[in-house]
Design a protein around this motif. Structure first.
Motif, PDB file in Angstrom:
ATOM      1  N   ARG A  66       0.866  -1.174   0.000  1.00 50.60           N
ATOM      2  CA  ARG A  66       0.000   0.000   0.000  1.00 50.60           C
ATOM      3  C   ARG A  66       0.905   1.228   0.000  1.00 50.60           C
ATOM      4  O   ARG A  66       1.803   1.346   0.822  1.00 50.60           O
ATOM      5  CB  ARG A  66      -0.895   0.060   1.239  1.00 50.60           C
ATOM      6  CG  ARG A  66      -1.794  -1.150   1.436  1.00 50.60           C
ATOM      7  CD  ARG A  66      -2.812  -0.882   2.537  1.00 50.60           C
ATOM      8  NE  ARG A  66      -2.195  -0.364   3.762  1.00 50.60           N
ATOM      9  CZ  ARG A  66      -1.760  -1.112   4.765  1.00 50.60           C
ATOM     10  NH1 ARG A  66      -1.860  -2.424   4.694  1.00 50.60           N
ATOM     11  NH2 ARG A  66      -1.224  -0.561   5.847  1.00 50.60           N
ATOM     12  N   GLY A  67       0.696   2.128  -0.904  1.00 53.00           N
ATOM     13  CA  GLY A  67       1.505   3.332  -0.955  1.00 53.00           C
ATOM     14  C   GLY A  67       2.739   3.167  -1.806  1.00 53.00           C
ATOM     15  O   GLY A  67       3.210   2.055  -2.064  1.00 53.00           O
ATOM     16  N   ALA A 121       3.495  -3.040   9.370  1.00 47.96           N
ATOM     17  CA  ALA A 121       2.640  -2.125   8.632  1.00 47.96           C
ATOM     18  C   ALA A 121       1.860  -1.244   9.597  1.00 47.96           C
ATOM     19  O   ALA A 121       1.290  -1.732  10.578  1.00 47.96           O
ATOM     20  CB  ALA A 121       1.673  -2.902   7.738  1.00 47.96           C
ATOM     21  N   GLY A 122       1.883   0.064   9.343  1.00 48.52           N
ATOM     22  CA  GLY A 122       1.065   1.009  10.079  1.00 48.52           C
ATOM     23  C   GLY A 122      -0.089   1.473   9.210  1.00 48.52           C
ATOM     24  O   GLY A 122      -0.374   0.885   8.164  1.00 48.52           O
ATOM     25  N   ALA A 136      17.842  -5.845   1.095  1.00 51.44           N
ATOM     26  CA  ALA A 136      17.368  -4.463   1.004  1.00 51.44           C
ATOM     27  C   ALA A 136      16.222  -4.242   1.975  1.00 51.44           C
ATOM     28  O   ALA A 136      15.302  -5.061   2.058  1.00 51.44           O
ATOM     29  CB  ALA A 136      16.912  -4.149  -0.415  1.00 51.44           C
ATOM     30  N   ASP A 137      16.300  -3.147   2.722  1.00 51.66           N
ATOM     31  CA  ASP A 137      15.190  -2.695   3.562  1.00 51.66           C
ATOM     32  C   ASP A 137      14.500  -1.548   2.838  1.00 51.66           C
ATOM     33  O   ASP A 137      15.147  -0.539   2.504  1.00 51.66           O
ATOM     34  CB  ASP A 137      15.694  -2.239   4.933  1.00 51.66           C
ATOM     35  CG  ASP A 137      16.181  -3.400   5.775  1.00 51.66           C
ATOM     36  OD1 ASP A 137      15.607  -4.503   5.659  1.00 51.66           O
ATOM     37  OD2 ASP A 137      17.141  -3.217   6.538  1.00 51.66           O
ATOM     38  N   ILE A 138      13.213  -1.700   2.601  1.00 51.91           N
ATOM     39  CA  ILE A 138      12.452  -0.764   1.771  1.00 51.91           C
ATOM     40  C   ILE A 138      11.239  -0.265   2.539  1.00 51.91           C
ATOM     41  O   ILE A 138      10.588  -1.029   3.261  1.00 51.91           O
ATOM     42  CB  ILE A 138      12.030  -1.441   0.451  1.00 51.91           C
ATOM     43  CG1 ILE A 138      13.276  -1.762  -0.381  1.00 51.91           C
ATOM     44  CG2 ILE A 138      11.050  -0.580  -0.335  1.00 51.91           C
ATOM     45  CD1 ILE A 138      12.991  -2.549  -1.644  1.00 51.91           C
ATOM     46  N   VAL A 139      10.947   1.017   2.375  1.00 54.02           N
ATOM     47  CA  VAL A 139       9.782   1.630   3.011  1.00 54.02           C
ATOM     48  C   VAL A 139       8.830   2.110   1.927  1.00 54.02           C
ATOM     49  O   VAL A 139       9.247   2.714   0.934  1.00 54.02           O
ATOM     50  CB  VAL A 139      10.186   2.820   3.915  1.00 54.02           C
ATOM     51  CG1 VAL A 139       8.955   3.498   4.495  1.00 54.02           C
ATOM     52  CG2 VAL A 139      11.116   2.348   5.028  1.00 54.02           C
ATOM     53  N   THR A 140       7.547   1.823   2.108  1.00 56.49           N
ATOM     54  CA  THR A 140       6.500   2.412   1.278  1.00 56.49           C
ATOM     55  C   THR A 140       5.604   3.229   2.189  1.00 56.49           C
ATOM     56  O   THR A 140       5.374   2.864   3.345  1.00 56.49           O
ATOM     57  CB  THR A 140       5.663   1.340   0.551  1.00 56.49           C
ATOM     58  OG1 THR A 140       5.058   0.466   1.515  1.00 56.49           O
ATOM     59  CG2 THR A 140       6.536   0.510  -0.378  1.00 56.49           C
TER      60      THR A 140
END
Length: 265
Positions: free
Chosen positions: A54-55, A82-83, A103-107
């Motif tokens: 999401r996002g 997930a928030g 890899a650490d990934i943020v959406t």
């Protein structure tokens, strides 16, 4: 039209957060190993293709434990947390059962605010006034022909006052920029060693962090036009070199930044 970058980063979903892809013959370095930007891009693609995402993609921190050679690459994606608007992901890449990258990934879904500040785009020669990087060069990696690059500051394989440089860049086949391609483009700058010595000093990236600030509207406005890469280096010593990159649209919007450390011989 299928753009080269999209074809070469297209993953095959295997279910349960697993993907595979054949290592690209196009995005390959002279050593025979895959271009680090391509590796970062397929890690980002794996999250973007995940059904629970999401996002949009907003950041990635990736480590390069070993080179990615020819053959199949396996990608394993795990949602760590997930928030309400932000998700945290881990992607692990492997070949022949051995881990090559993590890899650490943020959406995150972000909203506009009443604060709107960014630094000003640096002054640079126009793309037309800048030095065209030859599309055919025996010293250049194979993937370089897929980027139209114009050097506005800094001459490679020369002793410059500093390792800093400015380069205008866009994809040769007219592909518009998006979040996944940013992860690749931000790894295109030459190593900072190339700007402090006339000698060819091979090296490799160990880790790279990328942060995207652009909205979808910003990326749409940037389109397939030239973008400006400003590259700075703080150190080239003790077999280590760093690099920090800002990427700007021609209209002056800061799209993303990245930083990396590499080792050289």
């Amino acid at each position: 039209m299928t753009f080269i970058f999209d074809r070469e980063t297209a993953l095959i979903a295997q279910g349960d957060g697993q993907f595979t892809i054949e290592a690209s013959d196009i995005y390959r370095n002279p050593t025979g190993m895959a271009f680090g930007g391509w590796v970062a891009a397929i890690a980002a693609r794996a999250v973007e293709d995940h059904p629970e995402r999401r996002g949009p993609l907003v950041s990635q921190q990736i480590i390069y434990m070993t080179g990615v050679g020819s053959g199949e690459v396996q990608l394993s994606v795990k949602l760590l947390r997930a928030g309400s608007s932000t998700q945290f992901w881990r992607v692990e890449l492997s070949q022949n059962g051995a881990l090559t990258n993590a890899a650490d990934i943020v959406t995150s879904t972000r909203r506009p605010t009443d604060i709107d500040y960014q630094i000003v785009i640096p002054t640079a020669k126009s793309p037309e006034e800048s030095i065209l990087v030859p599309s055919v060069n025996p010293m250049a990696p194979a993937w370089a022909v897929h980027y139209d690059q114009r050097i506005a500051k800094g001459i490679p394989f020369a002793v410059n006052e500093s390792p800093d440089a400015m380069v205008w860049i866009k994809e040769t086949d007219g592909r518009p920029v998006d979040r996944v391609s940013l992860f690749s483009i931000l790894d295109t700058p030459m190593p900072r060693t190339f700007f402090v010595t006339e000698q060819f000093r091979p090296g490799s990236t160990v880790s790279m962090a990328t942060y995207i600030y652009a909205s979808d509207d910003d990326l749409a406005a940037a389109g397939n036009d030239f973008m400006l890469l400003q590259v700075t280096g703080a150190t080239v010593r003790n077999s280590a070199t760093d690099g920090r990159v800002e990427i700007w649209s021609q209209s002056g919007t800061l799209l993303a930044t990245s930083s990396q450390i590499g080792f050289f011989r």
